[in-house]
Structures are given as C-alpha cells and as structure tokens.
Design a protein around this motif. Structure first.
Motif, PDB file in Angstrom:
ATOM      1  N   TYR A 154      63.257 -53.938  21.510  1.00 45.71           N
ATOM      2  CA  TYR A 154      63.559 -54.976  22.498  1.00 45.71           C
ATOM      3  C   TYR A 154      64.820 -54.730  23.328  1.00 45.71           C
ATOM      4  O   TYR A 154      65.718 -55.549  23.348  1.00 45.71           O
ATOM      5  CB  TYR A 154      63.586 -56.352  21.813  1.00 45.71           C
TER       6      TYR A 154
ATOM      7  N   TYR B  17      45.074 -58.614  23.507  1.00 45.78           N
ATOM      8  CA  TYR B  17      46.107 -59.239  22.654  1.00 45.78           C
ATOM      9  C   TYR B  17      45.888 -60.753  22.670  1.00 45.78           C
ATOM     10  O   TYR B  17      46.406 -61.495  23.498  1.00 45.78           O
ATOM     11  CB  TYR B  17      47.514 -58.872  23.149  1.00 45.78           C
TER      12      TYR B  17
ATOM     13  N   GLY C 218      54.714 -67.866  17.204  1.00 52.55           N
ATOM     14  CA  GLY C 218      54.468 -66.521  17.740  1.00 52.55           C
ATOM     15  C   GLY C 218      54.121 -65.490  16.683  1.00 52.55           C
ATOM     16  O   GLY C 218      53.966 -64.317  16.988  1.00 52.55           O
TER      17      GLY C 218
ATOM     18  N   SER D 157      56.105 -64.246  14.573  1.00 47.91           N
ATOM     19  CA  SER D 157      57.225 -63.316  14.338  1.00 47.91           C
ATOM     20  C   SER D 157      57.432 -63.101  12.841  1.00 47.91           C
ATOM     21  O   SER D 157      57.893 -62.039  12.424  1.00 47.91           O
ATOM     22  CB  SER D 157      58.509 -63.870  14.937  1.00 47.91           C
TER      23      SER D 157
ATOM     24  N   ASN E 251      56.250 -59.850  11.270  1.00 47.11           N
ATOM     25  CA  ASN E 251      56.907 -58.553  11.456  1.00 47.11           C
ATOM     26  C   ASN E 251      57.889 -58.227  10.333  1.00 47.11           C
ATOM     27  O   ASN E 251      58.598 -57.213  10.403  1.00 47.11           O
ATOM     28  CB  ASN E 251      57.601 -58.477  12.824  1.00 47.11           C
TER      29      ASN E 251
ATOM     30  N   MET F 272      52.165 -49.860  13.237  1.00 50.18           N
ATOM     31  CA  MET F 272      52.291 -49.010  14.423  1.00 50.18           C
ATOM     32  C   MET F 272      53.126 -47.797  14.039  1.00 50.18           C
ATOM     33  O   MET F 272      54.136 -47.915  13.330  1.00 50.18           O
ATOM     34  CB  MET F 272      52.959 -49.752  15.578  1.00 50.18           C
TER      35      MET F 272
ATOM     36  N   GLU G 292      56.450 -50.328  13.156  1.00 48.63           N
ATOM     37  CA  GLU G 292      56.262 -51.780  13.030  1.00 48.63           C
ATOM     38  C   GLU G 292      55.157 -52.114  12.036  1.00 48.63           C
ATOM     39  O   GLU G 292      54.159 -51.399  11.937  1.00 48.63           O
ATOM     40  CB  GLU G 292      55.893 -52.400  14.384  1.00 48.63           C
TER      41      GLU G 292
HETATM   42  C1  AVI Z   1      56.499 -60.099  18.162  1.00 49.55           C
HETATM   43  N1  AVI Z   1      55.333 -59.843  17.298  1.00 49.55           N
HETATM   44  C2  AVI Z   1      54.786 -61.073  16.767  1.00 49.55           C
HETATM   45  C3  AVI Z   1      54.321 -58.954  17.899  1.00 49.55           C
HETATM   46  C4  AVI Z   1      53.148 -58.734  16.907  1.00 49.55           C
HETATM   47  O1  AVI Z   1      52.014 -58.996  17.285  1.00 49.55           O
HETATM   48  O2  AVI Z   1      53.399 -58.345  15.771  1.00 49.55           O
HETATM   49  C5  AVI Z   1      54.903 -57.618  18.303  1.00 49.55           C
HETATM   50  C6  AVI Z   1      53.882 -56.666  18.850  1.00 49.55           C
HETATM   51  N2  AVI Z   1      53.763 -55.418  18.524  1.00 49.55           N
HETATM   52  C7  AVI Z   1      52.781 -54.861  19.182  1.00 49.55           C
HETATM   53  N3  AVI Z   1      52.205 -55.784  19.940  1.00 49.55           N
HETATM   54  C8  AVI Z   1      52.891 -56.920  19.758  1.00 49.55           C
END
Ligand code: AVI
Length: 336
Positions: A39, A56, A175, A177, A180, A266, A296
């Motif tokens: 970020y 998404y 969201g 979050s 993660n 990821m 991630e």
């Molecule tokens: C911020 N977070 C909730 C997103 C997720 O879906 O885990 C981050 C993201 N990574 C890739 N796309 C979106």
C-alpha cells in the motif's frame, strides 16, 4: 549516481519498517513479504481498481449488504442509545457512508472516528463525508491498528471511563481485512477492539466466505491483470526504496487456493534462477526457478469460524447478514 546518495546508509535502512521487513522476509526460506508493503500510493490506487473489477466480488457483495441493511444494522447496534462510530483501517471510507447515513437518519448528529495509517486518505474522507452528510463530524486518527489499540487511548479520548450513559460505541471492521491476518493475529485484533468497548457496545465485522474455488481464483487473478500489477508493485516499491534490481519481467503473479488453511495465497514466482541485489541492505537474494515470494494470505471463512473467533474475543453474535449469493457475511457482534 543520484539514487546512490538518496538511499539511507546500510544500518539505517535495515531499521526502517520497509528495510526490516524486506531483510526478514527475503533472508531465509520460504521467502515472504508482508502485505502491508502493497500500500504505497500506486498500490493503494491499484487496490481501488481491484475493487471495481468484475471478478472481484468482495467489495460489491459487501456494498449490497450495507445498502440493503444499514438501517437495520444501526438500529440493532444502537438499541435506544446514541451511536458513536469508530472504524479500523478506514481508508477512503466509501462503504461506510451507507452506515453513517443510517445513523444520521436515526440521531441527526454522529461522531465518526476513523483510524488509518494514511493521513491523506483520512483527510480526503473527512472532506468528502462532511460535505455530503450534514450533522457528521469526522475525527481522523492516524495510527497503525495492527500495533495494538492500547496506545491509542489518549486519541480514542476519554477511554472507557468517560462515557455518556446514553451513548454506545460501534466499531466497524469491514472489507474482510481480518482475512489478511493469520488466525492468532486476527484474534489479537478482535481482542484489542473488545478492550475499547463496554458490554452492550457493538462490532460490525465483514468477512469473506468459503465458496467455489474457481470464483476465488479469478477474484485474485483477474483477466485484466490488475491484481498481478498490484502484487508486482511490491517489487517496484522495494527497488525504489531500497535500491534493489528486481526485474518484473522475471516474476509471475500466482494466486493459489490452499484448501487445508482455507485461504487464497498470492505469490511472486521467479521464472528463472536469479540473484537480486538489495543495495540498501547489502543483501543478495538467490531465487531458484519456480521459487516464490509469498506476499499475501486472504482467509475465507465459514459462519462457525467467524463466530468462534468473535466468541473467543469476548463477543456474542447479535445478528448476521449475507449478500444474495451467500458469498460475503456481515456479523454484528455484541460485547459481553
Ligand atoms: C484488503 N483485502 C481484504 C484484500 C483481499 O481480498 O484480501 C486485498 C487484496 N488482495 C488481492 N486482491 C485484494
């Protein structure tokens, strides 16, 4: 030559948050980099673009729930009290507007305390929301909530001791979050929130749910390549801030479903055997062909898992809502 002088000296670089994280994550095996590195300005812009992608579904599904249920959510949380609203990781606070509007319809005036690491995102949210919603007062709090909320007591103001009896707090952590973070850390965050609340106060938690594997994989590996650019941007950032020579052409974005851990992962996969040099850390990083840097995790939950976590953090479930596909859950939990 200019870049040489712009970089911090070695020991200093290793002590910056970015330097320390890159040194930790790329020194051993398996190689990892923490998702907060995504970020920077460009990464935040790319994330906003991800939320608009057809694949998404996460942001759209949550917005669908909030658009349909905001009055009900706010009504449950408030009872016959006035609500004061806090949000963790507020960012630009776009979906939150729906809840703030519902609270304003009930009580005319609302204090909204938005906590985020980005002061520019908070300033922008304050300007936009206060202009749009008369009666709203936005109080930005610039902080990294993953460091714990305890040290925020001063900022969060009167702590728990100075509460008007007719007032209730509602924390928003939406969201997905929470997804993660690994589960012990997720639990720590929920416990931190619980410590800011009194019995009867509320937490609204958004969580992405387990679903068909292909839907999940497409959401994290979209056809336009925006998520790939978001993932690779971490290497651009390390190149810029630590003077490394990652060649983006030599890495491939990978999204994997890890069934056992119930998470999308990821990775950045090295396409060849290579050595990357990170000048500010005086570090050589060797990567084999096919070796990955894990960047991630995005956990996907069942109702039982979300409610189990909330229970262990000191909350009871008051109510839950889903989007029409049943892909995303919004959980209203009451501090007990
Ligand atoms: C911020 N977070 C909730 C997103 C997720 O879906 O885990 C981050 C993201 N990574 C890739 N796309 C979106």
């Amino acid at each position: 030559m200019q870049a040489l002088t712009a970089l911090p000296p070695l020991s200093e670089a290793a002590r910056t948050p970015v330097g320390a994280e890159v040194l930790r994550g790329l020194s051993g095996r398996p190689k990892t980099l923490s998702p907060w590195l995504f970020y920077d300005d460009e990464g935040s812009r790319l994330f906003e673009a991800i939320t608009e992608l057809p694949e998404y579904y996460v942001t759209r599904a949550e917005r669908e729930i909030l658009a349909a249920r905001a009055d009900e959510i706010v009504g449950f949380a408030a009872g016959d009290h006035r609500l004061e609203i806090y949000e963790l990781g507020a960012g630009a606070a776009t979906k939150t507007g729906l809840l703030l509007q519902a609270a304003l319809r009930r009580q005319g005036q609302v204090r909204y305390r938005a906590i985020d690491v980005s002061s520019s995102a908070l300033d922008e949210a304050k300007e936009r929301l206060e202009a749009k919603l008369p009666g709203l007062v936005v109080e930005p709090i610039v902080a990294d909530y993953t460091d714990g909320l305890v040290h925020l007591d001063g900022d969060l103001g009167d702590g728990l001791s100075f509460r008007r009896p007719d007032e209730r707090r509602m924390f928003l952590y939406i969201g997905s979050s929470i997804g993660n973070f690994d589960l012990p850390f997720a639990l720590r965050i929920l416990r931190d929130i619980r410590r800011q609340l009194l019995p009867g106060d509320a937490l609204l938690l958004g969580a992405d749910l387990v679903k068909d594997r292909q839907i999940l994989l497409s959401a994290y590996d979209d056809s336009a390549g925006v998520t790939a650019a978001f993932n690779k941007n971490v290497l651009v950032r390390v190149n810029r801030e630590l003077g490394s020579n990652f060649n983006l052409q030599l890495f491939r974005h990978r999204a994997r479903w890890n069934e056992e851990c119930s998470r999308i992962e990821m990775h950045l996969e090295s396409l060849i055997t290579q050595i990357v040099f990170i000048r500010a850390l005086d570090l050589q990083v060797r990567l084999g062909r096919g070796e990955t840097i894990h960047t991630e995790n995005s956990y996907k939950f069942t109702d039982e898992q979300v409610e189990g976590l909330l229970g262990r953090a000191g909350f009871g479930i008051a109510k839950r809502w889903k989007d029409k596909n049943g892909w995303f859950g919004e959980y209203l939990a009451e501090a007990v």
